[in-house]
Structure formats: structure tokens, C-alpha cells
Design a protein around this motif. Structure first.
Motif, PDB file in Angstrom:
ATOM      1  N   MET A 187     -48.648  41.777 -14.704  1.00 14.98           N
ATOM      2  CA  MET A 187     -46.664  42.542 -15.390  1.00 14.98           C
ATOM      3  C   MET A 187     -46.784  41.135 -16.419  1.00 14.98           C
ATOM      4  O   MET A 187     -46.299  41.694 -17.276  1.00 14.98           O
ATOM      5  N   SER A 188     -46.860  40.220 -15.514  1.00 18.81           N
ATOM      6  CA  SER A 188     -46.454  39.305 -16.421  1.00 18.81           C
ATOM      7  C   SER A 188     -47.253  38.611 -18.291  1.00 18.81           C
ATOM      8  O   SER A 188     -46.845  38.404 -18.689  1.00 18.81           O
ATOM      9  N   ALA A 189     -48.461  39.241 -17.523  1.00 19.11           N
ATOM     10  CA  ALA A 189     -49.462  39.168 -18.706  1.00 19.11           C
ATOM     11  C   ALA A 189     -49.312  40.578 -20.021  1.00 19.11           C
ATOM     12  O   ALA A 189     -49.668  39.527 -21.520  1.00 19.11           O
ATOM     13  N   ILE A 190     -48.626  41.113 -19.889  1.00 20.11           N
ATOM     14  CA  ILE A 190     -47.620  41.852 -20.935  1.00 20.11           C
ATOM     15  C   ILE A 190     -47.151  40.919 -21.998  1.00 20.11           C
ATOM     16  O   ILE A 190     -46.111  40.679 -21.621  1.00 20.11           O
ATOM     17  N   GLY A 191     -48.008  41.270 -23.529  1.00 15.02           N
ATOM     18  CA  GLY A 191     -47.032  40.397 -24.412  1.00 15.02           C
ATOM     19  C   GLY A 191     -46.874  38.992 -24.096  1.00 15.02           C
ATOM     20  O   GLY A 191     -46.619  38.704 -24.823  1.00 15.02           O
ATOM     21  N   HIS A 192     -47.619  38.351 -23.738  1.00 20.25           N
ATOM     22  CA  HIS A 192     -47.469  36.935 -22.743  1.00 20.25           C
ATOM     23  C   HIS A 192     -48.941  36.455 -24.605  1.00 20.25           C
ATOM     24  O   HIS A 192     -49.919  36.674 -25.286  1.00 20.25           O
ATOM     25  N   GLU A 193     -48.008  34.999 -24.445  1.00 17.47           N
ATOM     26  CA  GLU A 193     -48.422  34.547 -25.756  1.00 17.47           C
ATOM     27  C   GLU A 193     -50.273  33.930 -25.995  1.00 17.47           C
ATOM     28  O   GLU A 193     -50.402  34.351 -27.052  1.00 17.47           O
ATOM     29  N   ASP A 194     -50.784  33.958 -24.821  1.00 19.82           N
ATOM     30  CA  ASP A 194     -51.897  33.789 -24.761  1.00 19.82           C
ATOM     31  C   ASP A 194     -52.322  34.888 -24.443  1.00 19.82           C
ATOM     32  O   ASP A 194     -52.489  35.502 -24.425  1.00 19.82           O
ATOM     33  N   VAL A 195     -53.660  35.001 -26.013  1.00 19.98           N
ATOM     34  CA  VAL A 195     -53.856  35.998 -26.846  1.00 19.98           C
ATOM     35  C   VAL A 195     -54.528  36.943 -25.452  1.00 19.98           C
ATOM     36  O   VAL A 195     -54.781  38.039 -25.441  1.00 19.98           O
ATOM     37  N   ASN A 196     -55.478  36.068 -24.399  1.00 19.88           N
ATOM     38  CA  ASN A 196     -56.221  36.713 -23.407  1.00 19.88           C
ATOM     39  C   ASN A 196     -56.179  36.408 -22.442  1.00 19.88           C
ATOM     40  O   ASN A 196     -56.917  37.008 -21.653  1.00 19.88           O
ATOM     41  N   ALA A 197     -54.498  36.566 -22.005  1.00 24.92           N
ATOM     42  CA  ALA A 197     -53.920  36.778 -20.664  1.00 24.92           C
ATOM     43  C   ALA A 197     -53.870  37.827 -20.353  1.00 24.92           C
ATOM     44  O   ALA A 197     -54.915  37.956 -19.287  1.00 24.92           O
ATOM     45  N   MET A 198     -53.791  38.798 -20.917  1.00 21.83           N
ATOM     46  CA  MET A 198     -54.191  40.337 -20.298  1.00 21.83           C
ATOM     47  C   MET A 198     -56.220  40.588 -19.424  1.00 21.83           C
ATOM     48  O   MET A 198     -55.768  41.450 -18.341  1.00 21.83           O
ATOM     49  N   ALA A 199     -56.458  40.304 -21.011  1.00 25.62           N
ATOM     50  CA  ALA A 199     -57.710  40.548 -20.060  1.00 25.62           C
ATOM     51  C   ALA A 199     -57.760  39.668 -18.876  1.00 25.62           C
ATOM     52  O   ALA A 199     -59.153  39.571 -17.563  1.00 25.62           O
ATOM     53  N   GLY A 200     -57.352  38.560 -18.570  1.00 24.74           N
ATOM     54  CA  GLY A 200     -57.869  38.005 -17.432  1.00 24.74           C
ATOM     55  C   GLY A 200     -57.090  37.846 -16.550  1.00 24.74           C
ATOM     56  O   GLY A 200     -57.881  37.940 -15.184  1.00 24.74           O
ATOM     57  N   ALA A 201     -55.985  38.659 -16.785  1.00 22.05           N
ATOM     58  CA  ALA A 201     -54.790  39.075 -15.628  1.00 22.05           C
ATOM     59  C   ALA A 201     -56.022  39.853 -14.984  1.00 22.05           C
ATOM     60  O   ALA A 201     -55.934  40.758 -13.455  1.00 22.05           O
ATOM     61  N   ILE A 202     -56.348  41.655 -15.984  1.00 21.03           N
ATOM     62  CA  ILE A 202     -57.259  42.307 -15.386  1.00 21.03           C
ATOM     63  C   ILE A 202     -58.430  42.466 -14.256  1.00 21.03           C
ATOM     64  O   ILE A 202     -58.547  42.539 -13.772  1.00 21.03           O
ATOM     65  N   LEU A 203     -58.792  41.257 -15.353  1.00 18.75           N
ATOM     66  CA  LEU A 203     -60.295  40.425 -14.421  1.00 18.75           C
ATOM     67  C   LEU A 203     -59.941  39.974 -12.946  1.00 18.75           C
ATOM     68  O   LEU A 203     -61.169  40.665 -12.000  1.00 18.75           O
ATOM     69  N   LYS A 204     -59.591  39.480 -13.213  1.00 17.69           N
ATOM     70  CA  LYS A 204     -58.804  39.294 -11.798  1.00 17.69           C
ATOM     71  C   LYS A 204     -58.651  40.365 -10.840  1.00 17.69           C
ATOM     72  O   LYS A 204     -58.749  39.697  -9.220  1.00 17.69           O
ATOM     73  N   THR A 205     -57.613  41.257 -10.969  1.00 18.71           N
ATOM     74  CA  THR A 205     -57.300  42.623 -10.791  1.00 18.71           C
ATOM     75  C   THR A 205     -58.390  42.835  -9.978  1.00 18.71           C
ATOM     76  O   THR A 205     -58.126  43.518  -9.128  1.00 18.71           O
ATOM     77  N   VAL A 206     -58.827  43.032 -11.241  1.00 16.02           N
ATOM     78  CA  VAL A 206     -60.240  44.143 -10.613  1.00 16.02           C
ATOM     79  C   VAL A 206     -61.186  43.714  -9.083  1.00 16.02           C
ATOM     80  O   VAL A 206     -61.830  44.637  -8.886  1.00 16.02           O
ATOM     81  N   ALA A 207     -61.073  42.300  -9.194  1.00 15.40           N
ATOM     82  CA  ALA A 207     -61.387  41.760  -8.490  1.00 15.40           C
ATOM     83  C   ALA A 207     -62.166  42.348  -7.127  1.00 15.40           C
ATOM     84  O   ALA A 207     -62.960  42.241  -6.283  1.00 15.40           O
ATOM     85  N   SER A 208     -60.863  43.271  -7.000  1.00 12.87           N
ATOM     86  CA  SER A 208     -60.208  43.639  -5.704  1.00 12.87           C
ATOM     87  C   SER A 208     -61.207  44.854  -5.318  1.00 12.87           C
ATOM     88  O   SER A 208     -61.354  45.426  -4.388  1.00 12.87           O
ATOM     89  N   ALA A 209     -61.782  45.187  -6.500  1.00 12.44           N
ATOM     90  CA  ALA A 209     -62.131  46.421  -6.912  1.00 12.44           C
ATOM     91  C   ALA A 209     -64.534  46.548  -6.349  1.00 12.44           C
ATOM     92  O   ALA A 209     -64.643  47.604  -6.125  1.00 12.44           O
TER      93      ALA A 209
END
Length: 271
Positions: free
Chosen positions: A24-46
Motif C-alpha cells: 500500500m505504501s508503494a502506491i504513488g511512491h516517488e521511487d519508480v520501482n517501489a511498486m514492483a519491489g513491493a509486489i515481488l516481496k508480497t508474492v514470495a508467500s505464494a
């Protein structure tokens, strides 16, 4: 290759609150790659996944990279994404989902699986699968607007083999979370101002649906004021090939000059 529509399911288990907060924190983050990074971490549980990319397909143009994340670090994945967007996107099985004829307006989420050994084109397979050591890719496709699709892509390392049915089912359960997060991020941070070039290109596509993707890419360069050499460099072609695509596109549209091209974009009666 196969693709299917995601149906909402009741979740099993629990999602780590820390990872959900990061997403949720990565949405609109100034770091352009933050969203992909957060998704990559979250999907690790799957499932074990080594890379994540997010592409935007806008107005039928070649894709634009919104974000990338690679567990191995560096800009290697960014270079692969650039190569895909310049040379190989038209060969991607995703195109069968995002083609105008199959455009959806009902907020559908589609999953598309494409393994390395299913790709016939040797150059595409080598550049986007063999070189980054990828065996399989699972793409989450969602349409935030009529002429725009987002693709959230999960890449499997060759040592891990292809995605198993249980892993795909677990990712499918998380798909709505990733899809809505990516859409909100795109609207806040990833969506560029719609300039004249994309809008005029959309007009050309409506006027002449038979234009190929290569022809559209060349016309986009012309509309942006680029020379044949500059367009060739951006597309990884020879300038002579660019001129050939341009002439072919003009013939399809029944025009013969750049002036007529702009007139066609700006008004249905001008050309």
C-alpha cells in the motif's frame, strides 16, 4: 501458452501485514520501482519468483516500463525490459489478450502463462528468457481504461522450473490485490500526461485498423518529430527499414506526406 480470467475466490491463510503495508505504501511512491519491489516481496508467500516487471500498453503503442524489481539487483532487468519494448513486444502472447478486438470494459483480471520453450522466435526467447535465466512467466493483465492495459509479470528462475498448479492458484488468489494496487499506482505516479503524440496515434488506429505495430511505432516517432535515424535507433532498426515502414503506412492510409499525416490526425476532413 494459456490465459484465463481470474474469478474471485475466498482467500486461504493470512497475508503478512507488514508486506501488505509495504504494498500500500508503494502506491504513488516517488521511487519508480517501489511498486514492483513491493509486489515481488508480497508474492514470495505464494511462489519463489526472481523478477517482477510492470508494463503499460497505451493506445496500441509499444509498451512503457512502469517499474522493475530483481532479487539479483543491478539494472540488468531494466535493460531486458527496454529490449523487450523495442524489439519483441509484438511477439508476446499477451498481445492476444490486449488486442483491440478483445478489449474489455468490465475490470476483468486476466492471467497469462508463457514458458520459455513455448516461444518460437529465437531472438525473443534468447533476449527475454535465456539471457536472464528465466524458465516461465506469469502475467497479470488488467485494463484501467479503454485503450490502456497494465501487465504485472512474474518471472521464474530456470533452476526452479515452471510454475506448479498450486503456485498458480496461490498467485491467482493474490491477483486482485496486485491488480488494484498497480492500477492505483499507475493513476497516481505511472500515468504520463496524455500528450498530442499518443492521442494522435489513437486517431490513426481508428482511421486505419490495419496498421501493423511496427508501422505504428514508426508513425509515433514521426509525430514526435524524430528523424528516421532517431526512430531507427529507438526501435533497433536500420534507417532504411524505418523509411520502408513509413511508406507502407502512408500507402495504407492513402496519404503521401508528413503534412497529410498530421492533417489526418487533427481532423477527419483535413486529409
Amino acid at each position: 501458452m494459456r490465459y484465463w480470467r481470474v474469478e474471485r475466490k475466498s482467500s486461504e491463510g493470512q497475508l503478512d501485514l507488514g508486506r501488505a503495508f509495504d504494498l500500500m505504501s508503494a502506491i504513488g511512491h516517488e521511487d519508480v520501482n517501489a511498486m514492483a519491489g513491493a509486489i515481488l516481496k508480497t508474492v514470495a508467500s505464494a511462489a519463489p519468483i526472481v523478477q517482477c516487471t510492470i508494463f503499460a500498453y497505451e493506445f496500441g503503442n509499444r509498451p512503457r516500463t512502469v517499474a522493475v524489481a530483481d532479487r539479483r539487483g543491478g539494472r540488468f532487468l531494466q535493460d531486458i525490459a527496454d529490449s523487450y519494448a523495442r524489439h519483441y513486444y509484438a511477439l508476446d502472447g499477451n498481445q492476444s489478450v490486449i488486442a483491440p478486438a478483445s478489449s474489455r470494459q468490465d475490470c476483468a483480471i486476466v492471467l497469462h502463462q508463457q514458458a520459455s520453450d513455448e516461444i518460437a522466435h529465437a531472438g525473443y526467447r534468447a533476449a527475454c528468457y535465456q539471457r536472464p535465466n528465466v524458465s516461465d512467466r506469469l502475467s497479470l493483465l488488467v485494463q484501467p481504461a479503454g485503450d490502456i492495459w497494465l501487465s504485472v509479470n512474474f518471472y521464474r528462475d530456470s533452476a526452479q522450473g515452471q510454475f506448479g498448479p498450486g503456485e498458480i492458484a496461490a498467485i491467482e488468489t493474490l491477483a486482485p490485490l496486485f491488480a488494484h494496487g498497480a492500477q492505483h499506482h499507475y493513476r497516481l505516479n505511472g500515468q504520463p500526461l496524455q500528450g498530442a503524440g499518443p492521442m494522435m496515434l489513437a486517431s490513426l488506429r481508428r482511421h486505419c485498423p490495419d496498421l501493423s505495430k511496427r508501422e505504428l511505432d514508426v508513425l509515433r516517432g514521426v509525430l514526435e518529430g524524430l528523424t528516421a535515424v532517431e526512430i531507427a535507433d529507438a526501435m533497433g532498426l536500420q534507417p532504411s527499414s524505418v523509411i520502408t515502414y513509413q511508406k507502407r503506412a502512408y500507402k495504407r492510409m492513402g496519404i503521401s506526406s508528413q503534412r497529410q499525416l498530421f492533417a489526418l490526425c487533427l481532423g477527419p476532413q483535413a486529409a
